[in-house]
Design a protein around this motif. Structure first.
Motif, short mmCIF file in Angstrom:
data_model
loop_
_atom_site.label_atom_id
_atom_site.label_comp_id
_atom_site.label_asym_id
_atom_site.label_seq_id
_atom_site.Cartn_x
_atom_site.Cartn_y
_atom_site.Cartn_z
N ALA A 56 98.11 22.01 74.78
CA ALA A 56 99.06 21.98 75.90
C ALA A 56 99.95 23.21 75.89
CB ALA A 56 99.91 20.71 75.84
N GLN A 57 100.37 23.63 74.71
CA GLN A 57 101.20 24.82 74.61
C GLN A 57 100.42 26.07 74.98
OE1 GLN A 57 102.61 25.74 70.66
NE2 GLN A 57 104.40 26.83 71.42
N ALA A 58 99.17 26.14 74.55
CA ALA A 58 98.36 27.33 74.81
C ALA A 58 98.07 27.51 76.29
CB ALA A 58 97.06 27.26 74.01
N VAL A 59 97.77 26.42 76.99
CA VAL A 59 97.41 26.52 78.42
C VAL A 59 98.58 26.14 79.33
CG1 VAL A 59 94.98 26.05 77.93
CG2 VAL A 59 96.49 24.15 78.54
N GLN A 60 99.74 25.87 78.75
CA GLN A 60 100.96 25.56 79.51
C GLN A 60 100.75 24.38 80.46
OE1 GLN A 60 103.00 29.09 81.07
NE2 GLN A 60 101.65 30.35 79.81
N SER A 61 100.19 23.31 79.93
CA SER A 61 99.94 22.12 80.75
C SER A 61 101.12 21.16 80.64
CB SER A 61 98.65 21.42 80.31
OG SER A 61 98.48 20.22 81.04
N GLU A 62 101.98 21.19 81.64
CA GLU A 62 103.13 20.28 81.65
C GLU A 62 102.68 18.83 81.81
OE1 GLU A 62 106.22 20.94 81.06
OE2 GLU A 62 105.88 23.09 80.78
N ARG A 63 101.56 18.63 82.49
CA ARG A 63 101.05 17.27 82.67
C ARG A 63 100.70 16.65 81.31
NH1 ARG A 63 95.65 14.87 84.94
NH2 ARG A 63 94.78 16.64 83.86
N THR A 64 100.06 17.44 80.45
CA THR A 64 99.74 16.96 79.11
C THR A 64 101.01 16.68 78.31
OG1 THR A 64 97.67 18.21 79.13
CG2 THR A 64 98.48 17.48 76.99
N MET A 65 102.00 17.55 78.45
CA MET A 65 103.25 17.36 77.72
C MET A 65 103.95 16.08 78.15
SD MET A 65 103.41 19.75 75.53
CE MET A 65 105.10 19.47 74.98
N ARG A 66 103.85 15.73 79.40
CA ARG A 66 104.45 14.47 79.86
C ARG A 66 103.79 13.27 79.17
NH1 ARG A 66 104.78 13.30 86.01
NH2 ARG A 66 106.16 11.69 85.22
N VAL A 67 102.47 13.29 79.07
CA VAL A 67 101.76 12.20 78.41
C VAL A 67 102.15 12.15 76.93
CG1 VAL A 67 99.51 11.23 77.82
CG2 VAL A 67 99.85 12.33 80.04
N LEU A 68 102.29 13.31 76.31
CA LEU A 68 102.70 13.34 74.90
C LEU A 68 104.11 12.78 74.73
CD1 LEU A 68 101.23 16.78 73.79
CD2 LEU A 68 100.43 14.51 73.13
N GLY A 69 104.92 12.92 75.76
CA GLY A 69 106.23 12.29 75.73
C GLY A 69 106.12 10.77 75.67
N GLU A 70 105.13 10.22 76.37
CA GLU A 70 104.88 8.78 76.29
C GLU A 70 104.45 8.39 74.88
OE1 GLU A 70 102.07 7.51 79.23
OE2 GLU A 70 102.89 8.81 80.78
#
Length: 530
Positions: free
Chosen positions: A492-506
């Motif tokens: 997620a950090q490498a491709v800057q996927s905010e959508r993935t980061m939101r799921v990781l927040g869950e």
């Protein structure tokens, strides 16, 4: 009443000095971030959209709303001047000459000068690489017929208003040369980073297309080069081959998306859409419809990219544009497909009812959809049922029917709408449905099976690992969930996927009860670093 308010007696709106002098407003004006300027005026003065529109003039409440939401921008010099006059922003703060209502040439902060340098207009100094003293020897024209071009200022992209005629001048000592050289030319100054960027921009192409590179967040030198190539190449293809040209460019961008992420893919996609939007005005009706159909495909893709970047308001704008273009192109399949995409976006908002009804509306026979899209819509309906607590037997029945449809997809449908929806994609979506249906153990096994096959793109591997981590956490497997979450965070950090980061927040929220475990603490640290 302070001096500025005295000068502006009779104006309907004057923002207070406290707001004008705030760091947020100073920064927004320095970079001409009108979205932020309008937002600050709206929230900190209590001015409604109607009041703001009336103060600026020649503007509707709807446009004010669009500007605040980021779906429309402000570029024209005359509009910028109206904003300054409407809000009471001194001209210097927006790179303009002193406004007629300013009581003296010095303006509010005592600084003089009817024109300001590029560095002054941005409140920053433009430096060549390795040069710590020289600034860009340039002035900003105050003619209404201007364009915005990006230059690098202190390592940041800053939009600079440039007179179009001066911009296109190739003579020695013209504005372009003034913009791109730092220091004293007589002392052998070398081209700065600005020169490198300006050289990449085909000036005539950029101005004709109406596409603003400065609208892109995080635009790098490489991004601008990619946009410029797309714009320059596109103008060669406005004949019988141009529709296929745009199709091929979009397919290339879609392949890049999974490998590079939204932030790297967006520049080219937006560049192509800018050319399409400009050129459909000048082609024959039959070509216009074909080009709009491709444009609808590109707009849907742009909406998806903004979803991945977690910019939902801009994503909605592009989804609406895709639907509009599909309607004008008389492309019923794309219209039905957009109902699917909007249903999937409703899942991002956890709006189960809207998600379900959109998925059901997309299954109407009027859309004449490919079989793969029909299968995906049915699977989406099953997900909506799971979120609404329908019986597991009903959910699995719909998932089974979707799988049967997919197996019947004709060999003649390998490309086009829904081409990505295959057996693996279906199983991944089924896993999401099982999670929502309260069966996270089944979901975790499905996710693991597909991810281990190695068929997913880098970005999708990161995203579905995040979904797998959610399922593992819900299944009471905190250590494995944390381990999978760490791998997902790296992608997620490498491709800057905010959508993935939101799921990781869950995932982090679900693992909170196990926060003392070493693996979970390590996951928290990885997520914080990402």
């Amino acid at each position: 009443m302070d001096e500025r308010e005295t000068w502006r007696s009779g104006y309907p709106l004057t923002i207070p000095n406290a707001l004008l002098q705030s760091e947020a407003m100073q920064r927004a004006c320095a970079t001409r971030n009108f979205r932020e300027i309008f937002r600050l005026v709206n929230r900190r003065t209590g001015s409604s959209h109607a009041v703001i529109a009336s103060a600026v003039g020649k503007m509707t409440s709807a446009r004010v709303s669009d500007i605040i939401r980021g779906v429309r921008g402000i570029r024209g010099q005359q509009v910028i001047e109206r904003v300054a006059d409407g809000f009471g922003i001194p001209g210097k703060m927006l790179g303009l000459p002193p406004r007629p209502w300013e009581g003296s040439p010095e303006g509010i902060d005592g600084s003089s000068g009817a024109r300001c340098s590029v560095g002054a207009a941005t409140n920053l100094e433009a430096k060549a690489p390795g040069d710590t003293s020289a600034d860009v020897r340039s002035t900003i024209p105050d003619t209404p017929d201007s364009a915005l071009l990006p230059i690098v200022v202190d390592g940041r992209m800053v939009p600079v208003p440039v007179d179009r005629k001066s911009l296109e001048s190739r003579g020695p000592g013209g504005l372009l040369e003034q913009l791109v050289f730092s220091g004293n030319p007589e002392e052998g100054a070398v081209p700065s980073a600005e020169h490198e960027i300006m050289s990449l921009l085909n000036r005539r192409t950029l101005l004709k297309s109406g596409f603003s590179v400065t609208a892109l967040r995080g635009t790098s030198l490489d991004d601008i080069q990619r946009v410029t190539v797309a714009l320059a190449d596109a103008h060669r293809y406005f004949d019988g081959t141009m529709v296929e040209y745009f199709r091929s460019q979009l397919e290339t961008a879609k392949c890049d998306d999974g490998r590079l992420g939204a932030q790297k893919t967006l520049p080219v996609v937006l560049g192509l859409l800018g050319v399409i939007e400009q050129q459909v005005r000048d082609v024959k009706p039959v070509i216009r419809r074909e080009l709009l159909s491709v444009g609808a495909d590109g707009a849907e893709f742009a909406g998806w990219l903004y979803r991945d970047a977690h910019e939902p308001e801009i994503a909605v704008f592009w989804y609406d544009r895709a639907m509009e273009w599909a309607q004008e192109a008389d492309d019923p399949a794309m219209q039905g497909y957009m109902l699917l995409k909007k249903s999937q976006m409703a899942y991002d908002d956890q709006d189960a009812a809207r998600m379900l009804t959109l998925a059901q509306a997309g299954q109407h026979q009027r859309w004449r959809l490919p079989t793969r899209v029909e299968a995906e819509l049915l699977q989406q309906e099953a997900l909506g049922c799971a979120m609404l607590g329908e019986p597991l037997t009903l959910i699995e029945q719909k998932l089974d029917t979707a799988r049967e449809l997919l197996t019947r997809a004709a060999d003649g449908e390998p490309s086009g709408l829904g081409a990505y929806f295959n057996e693996h994609t279906l199983l991944l979506r089924n896993a999401v449905s099982y999670t929502e249906a309260g069966k996270p153990g089944i979901a975790a096994d499905l996710f693991g099976e597909i991810i281990s096959a190695g068929t997913l793109s880098r970005r999708d591997t990161g995203f579905f690992n995040a979904r797998r981590a959610v399922a593992l956490a819900l299944s009471g497997e905190p250590d494995e969930a944390a381990e999978v979450g760490i791998a997902s965070a790296e992608v997620a950090q490498a491709v800057q996927s905010e959508r993935t980061m939101r799921v990781l927040g869950e995932v982090l929220q679900t693992l909170s009860r196990w926060r003392c475990r070493p693996a979970v603490r390590k996951f928290c640290e990885a997520l914080r670093a990402a």
